[in-house]
Design an enzyme around this catalytic site. Structure first.
Site, PDB file in Angstrom:
ATOM      1  N   LYS A   1     -12.596   1.956  -1.056  1.00 31.59           N
ATOM      2  CA  LYS A   1     -11.501   2.209  -2.384  1.00 31.59           C
ATOM      3  C   LYS A   1     -10.815   0.705  -2.666  1.00 31.59           C
ATOM      4  CE  LYS A   1      -7.444   3.870  -1.437  1.00 31.59           C
ATOM      5  NZ  LYS A   1      -6.288   3.016  -1.806  1.00 31.59           N
ATOM      6  N   ASN A   2     -10.226   0.357  -1.474  1.00 31.16           N
ATOM      7  CA  ASN A   2      -9.650  -0.870  -1.673  1.00 31.16           C
ATOM      8  C   ASN A   2     -10.406  -2.121  -2.157  1.00 31.16           C
ATOM      9  OD1 ASN A   2      -7.555   0.778  -1.215  1.00 31.16           O
ATOM     10  ND2 ASN A   2      -7.143  -0.085   0.881  1.00 31.16           N
TER      11      ASN A   2
ATOM     12  N   CYS B   1       8.017   6.387  -3.718  1.00 38.21           N
ATOM     13  CA  CYS B   1       8.355   5.657  -2.515  1.00 38.21           C
ATOM     14  C   CYS B   1       7.338   6.457  -1.507  1.00 38.21           C
ATOM     15  CB  CYS B   1       9.670   5.926  -2.223  1.00 38.21           C
ATOM     16  SG  CYS B   1      10.203   5.500  -0.687  1.00 38.21           S
TER      17      CYS B   1
ATOM     18  N   ARG C   1       7.754  -0.985  -2.394  1.00 37.72           N
ATOM     19  CA  ARG C   1       6.679  -1.718  -2.494  1.00 37.72           C
ATOM     20  C   ARG C   1       6.890  -2.777  -3.941  1.00 37.72           C
ATOM     21  NH1 ARG C   1       1.278   1.929  -1.881  1.00 37.72           N
ATOM     22  NH2 ARG C   1       0.391  -0.096  -1.573  1.00 37.72           N
TER      23      ARG C   1
ATOM     24  N   ASP D   1      -3.580   0.657   7.743  1.00 37.60           N
ATOM     25  CA  ASP D   1      -4.315   2.041   6.924  1.00 37.60           C
ATOM     26  C   ASP D   1      -4.697   2.926   8.034  1.00 37.60           C
ATOM     27  OD1 ASP D   1      -3.103   0.865   4.539  1.00 37.60           O
ATOM     28  OD2 ASP D   1      -5.414   0.264   4.066  1.00 37.60           O
TER      29      ASP D   1
ATOM     30  N   ARG E   1      -7.397  10.709  -3.184  1.00 39.10           N
ATOM     31  CA  ARG E   1      -7.391   9.425  -3.918  1.00 39.10           C
ATOM     32  C   ARG E   1      -8.213   8.340  -3.096  1.00 39.10           C
ATOM     33  NH1 ARG E   1      -2.252   7.471  -2.568  1.00 39.10           N
ATOM     34  NH2 ARG E   1      -3.374   5.546  -3.008  1.00 39.10           N
TER      35      ARG E   1
HETATM   36  C1  EPZ Z   1      -2.948  -3.144   0.084  1.00 40.04           C
HETATM   37  O1  EPZ Z   1      -1.829  -2.566  -0.699  1.00 40.04           O
HETATM   38  C2  EPZ Z   1      -3.851  -1.703   0.222  1.00 40.04           C
HETATM   39  N1  EPZ Z   1      -3.950  -1.112  -1.089  1.00 40.04           N
HETATM   40  C3  EPZ Z   1      -3.001  -1.002   0.973  1.00 40.04           C
HETATM   41  O2  EPZ Z   1      -3.876   0.379   1.260  1.00 40.04           O
HETATM   42  C4  EPZ Z   1      -3.040  -1.337   2.436  1.00 40.04           C
HETATM   43  O3  EPZ Z   1      -2.059  -0.657   3.194  1.00 40.04           O
HETATM   44  C5  EPZ Z   1      -2.019  -2.831   2.319  1.00 40.04           C
HETATM   45  O4  EPZ Z   1      -2.976  -3.627   1.323  1.00 40.04           O
HETATM   46  C6  EPZ Z   1      -2.132  -3.622   3.708  1.00 40.04           C
HETATM   47  O5  EPZ Z   1      -3.387  -3.748   4.094  1.00 40.04           O
HETATM   48  C7  EPZ Z   1      -4.939  -1.622  -1.659  1.00 40.04           C
HETATM   49  O6  EPZ Z   1      -5.943  -2.377  -1.457  1.00 40.04           O
HETATM   50  C8  EPZ Z   1      -5.249  -0.730  -3.215  1.00 40.04           C
HETATM   51  P1  EPZ Z   1       0.446  -6.006   0.448  1.00 40.04           P
HETATM   52  P2  EPZ Z   1      -0.919  -3.720  -1.274  1.00 40.04           P
HETATM   53  O7  EPZ Z   1       0.774  -6.569  -0.666  1.00 40.04           O
HETATM   54  O8  EPZ Z   1      -1.566  -4.898  -1.924  1.00 40.04           O
HETATM   55  C9  EPZ Z   1       5.155  -6.398   0.828  1.00 40.04           C
HETATM   56  C10 EPZ Z   1      -4.197   2.674   1.641  1.00 40.04           C
HETATM   57  O9  EPZ Z   1      -4.089   3.366   2.175  1.00 40.04           O
HETATM   58  N2  EPZ Z   1       5.065  -6.948  -0.465  1.00 40.04           N
HETATM   59  O10 EPZ Z   1      -0.585  -6.737   1.350  1.00 40.04           O
HETATM   60  O11 EPZ Z   1       0.392  -3.224  -1.891  1.00 40.04           O
HETATM   61  C11 EPZ Z   1       4.841  -4.731   0.690  1.00 40.04           C
HETATM   62  O12 EPZ Z   1       6.085  -4.237   0.440  1.00 40.04           O
HETATM   63  C12 EPZ Z   1      -3.366   1.504   0.942  1.00 40.04           C
HETATM   64  O13 EPZ Z   1      -5.539   2.539   1.355  1.00 40.04           O
HETATM   65  C13 EPZ Z   1       6.357  -7.731  -0.978  1.00 40.04           C
HETATM   66  O14 EPZ Z   1       7.376  -7.622  -0.292  1.00 40.04           O
HETATM   67  O15 EPZ Z   1      -0.321  -4.232   0.306  1.00 40.04           O
HETATM   68  C14 EPZ Z   1       4.428  -4.580   2.328  1.00 40.04           C
HETATM   69  O16 EPZ Z   1       5.477  -4.396   2.885  1.00 40.04           O
HETATM   70  C15 EPZ Z   1      -1.933   1.922   1.139  1.00 40.04           C
HETATM   71  N3  EPZ Z   1       6.505  -8.218  -2.197  1.00 40.04           N
HETATM   72  C16 EPZ Z   1       3.694  -5.825   2.433  1.00 40.04           C
HETATM   73  O17 EPZ Z   1       4.000  -7.044   1.576  1.00 40.04           O
HETATM   74  C17 EPZ Z   1       5.111  -8.153  -2.714  1.00 40.04           C
HETATM   75  O18 EPZ Z   1       5.391  -8.704  -4.191  1.00 40.04           O
HETATM   76  C18 EPZ Z   1       2.024  -6.177   2.582  1.00 40.04           C
HETATM   77  O19 EPZ Z   1       1.965  -5.424   1.217  1.00 40.04           O
HETATM   78  C19 EPZ Z   1       3.977  -7.649  -2.430  1.00 40.04           C
HETATM   79  C20 EPZ Z   1       4.113  -7.034  -1.226  1.00 40.04           C
END
Ligand code: EPZ
Length: 419
Positions: free
Chosen positions: A22-23, A116, A121, A308, A400
């Site tokens: 998916k990701n 949330c 996020r 994850d 999903r």
């Molecule tokens: C991706 O989410 C994945 N989603 C998530 O998978 C996965 O848990 C995550 O990466 C971490 O590996 C997809 O690929 C579609 P991040 P993403 O930006 O890109 C903070 C699943 O279950 N952050 O690496 O949203 C954020 O709040 C899903 O399949 C900021 O603060 O993750 C988090 O604490 C859920 N500001 C951390 O960074 C920003 O602008 C990591 O988020 C962006 C992120």
């Protein structure tokens, strides 16, 4: 509202072919919007999030069809630059279309997805990076408008404060068609980023360093069509392995990306499960009671233990011999599944980012509700290991991310029904 009725207590056994990731599929679908020519994506998982991405593409003017595990996307004539609020709300990952739309049209309007699920996020890193690439960004009543003067992004040096997966993807999607070179420092190293880059390279992009902390992208105005096979889903793989570990039994998981699953496998192995990994298949046997994992399980960006997979491994360790300790370092609110696991008899204490899981001899079926994708899968894994019947609601979360979930579980002998 559909539910799963799961009756636990029987060993699982069988073979399973892993779905496409998916990701990986979602950012690749966004990338298909760039340039010209048809992209054919093989091994594209049939999931509600993939259909949401397809609706966004159609709304932007792309031709997009999905059938038999193939997605065919033709961006010819796609001139839309707005994602309506209802489509943004359907899927949190809609945010990754931002870089691709900007890369294509130099302009993009969207709203921040609400909810949330895993804690806040924010998208500050995405926006700061796009500003560096030349976008002017304004927020008008929750609608965010980005515009690049002259229509084409300009390469830049971007230092990410944290290796965010989504921000790294958005930068790549915008920079690939920019004028000049973009250097991303502290980039995310997740395998799905490498899959996105490999797709874009097939289309004519010049990207180096993916899988490492520094990615260098030389922009081009010529991207063409290609065929690409989406990589296997390492998190779905971790889920089915955890499920068999929890319930006992054996599984041959086929079409795996075994090397990319190593950070998960090395921890799962400490539970006493027998794991025989080969290049693209994994055999696992789970016999007697699992052992607790001695070292603290810290979720970290890749190649650390994946956030994850935290919930599904926790479900397996809920009945292990001894106490295991998790430390969730990626998301602020990713222990929501623990309340349901405790309702099923687990002994889990959450203290901020730490969860202490003291193994109990048995779980029992209960009425529980999934509140997020991986948490829902963890509840299903616990239900398969438990005595009695579990009624699991909120399963739209599971749909999903898991293709034909109940068929996969049934094929291993799990007793599960969708009602
Ligand atoms: C991706 O989410 C994945 N989603 C998530 O998978 C996965 O848990 C995550 O990466 C971490 O590996 C997809 O690929 C579609 P991040 P993403 O930006 O890109 C903070 C699943 O279950 N952050 O690496 O949203 C954020 O709040 C899903 O399949 C900021 O603060 O993750 C988090 O604490 C859920 N500001 C951390 O960074 C920003 O602008 C990591 O988020 C962006 C992120």
């Amino acid at each position: 509202m559909q539910k799963f009725i799961i009756t636990g207590g029987c060993r699982l056994s069988g073979e399973l072919t892993l779905q496409g990731s998916k990701n990986s599929a979602l950012p690749i679908m966004a990338a298909a919007l760039l340039g010209e020519g048809e992209s054919v994506l093989r091994n594209c998982p049939t999931l509600t999030d993939v259909y949401s991405a397809s609706r966004i593409l159609s709304c932007l003017g792309c031709k997009c069809s999905i059938s038999d595990g193939n997605a065919v996307i033709d961006p010819c004539g796609a001139s839309g630059s707005e994602i309506p609020e209802e489509l943004m709300r359907e899927m949190r990952s809609s945010i990754m279309f931002m870089g691709a739309i900007l890369g294509r049209t130099g302009e993009c309007t969207f709203s921040v997805p609400g909810g949330c699920e895993l804690g806040p996020r924010p998208i500050d890193m995405h926006l700061a990076a796009l500003r560096k690439l030349g976008a002017d960004i304004s927020d008008c009543g929750g609608r965010i408008h980005c515009r690049i003067a002259g229509g084409r992004a300009r390469g830049a040096k971007i230092n990410l404060p944290f290796p965010s997966v989504g921000a790294t993807e958005n930068i790549i999607l915008c920079a690939v068609c920019a004028e000049g070179e973009t250097i991303v420092n502290n980039a995310a190293r997740e395998p799905e980023i490498c899959d996105l880059c490999s797709f874009l390279r097939k289309r004519g992009a010049d990207i180096k360093g993916d899988g490492e902390s520094t990615i260098v992208i030389s922009g081009t105005d010529k991207l063409h069509g290609c065929e690409h096979t989406v990589m296997p889903d390492r998190i779905a793989g971790a889920t089915y392995l955890s499920m068999v570990a929890a319930a006992g039994g054996e599984i041959i998981l086929k079409n795996t990306c075994t090397a990319e699953m190593e950070p998960f496998l090395s921890v799962l192995e400490q539970t006493g499960c027998r794991i025989y990994p080969a290049e693209n298949r994994i055999y696992l046997r789970s016999g007697a009671r699992l052992r607790a994992v001695r070292d603290r399980i810290r979720t970290m960006p890749h190649p650390g233990f994946p956030t994850d997979a935290q919930a599904v491994l926790m479900a397996a360790l809920a009945t292990a011999d001894g106490a295991s300790v998790f430390e969730e370092n990626i998301f602020d609110c990713r222990y929501r599944h623990t309340a349901a696991l405790c309702k099923m008899g687990a002994d889990i204490e959450v203290l901020g980012k730490v969860a202490v899981v003291r193994g109990v001899p048995k779980l029992r079926g209960a009425d529980v509700e999934a509140t997020d994708l991986r948490g829902g899968a963890a509840m299903a894994a616990a239900a398969l290991a438990a005595e009695g019947t579990t009624c699991l609601s909120g399963i739209s979360h599971i749909d999903r991310g898991y293709e034909k979930f109940e068929e996969a579980v049934s094929s291993l002998g799990g007793r599960i029904r969708r009602v």
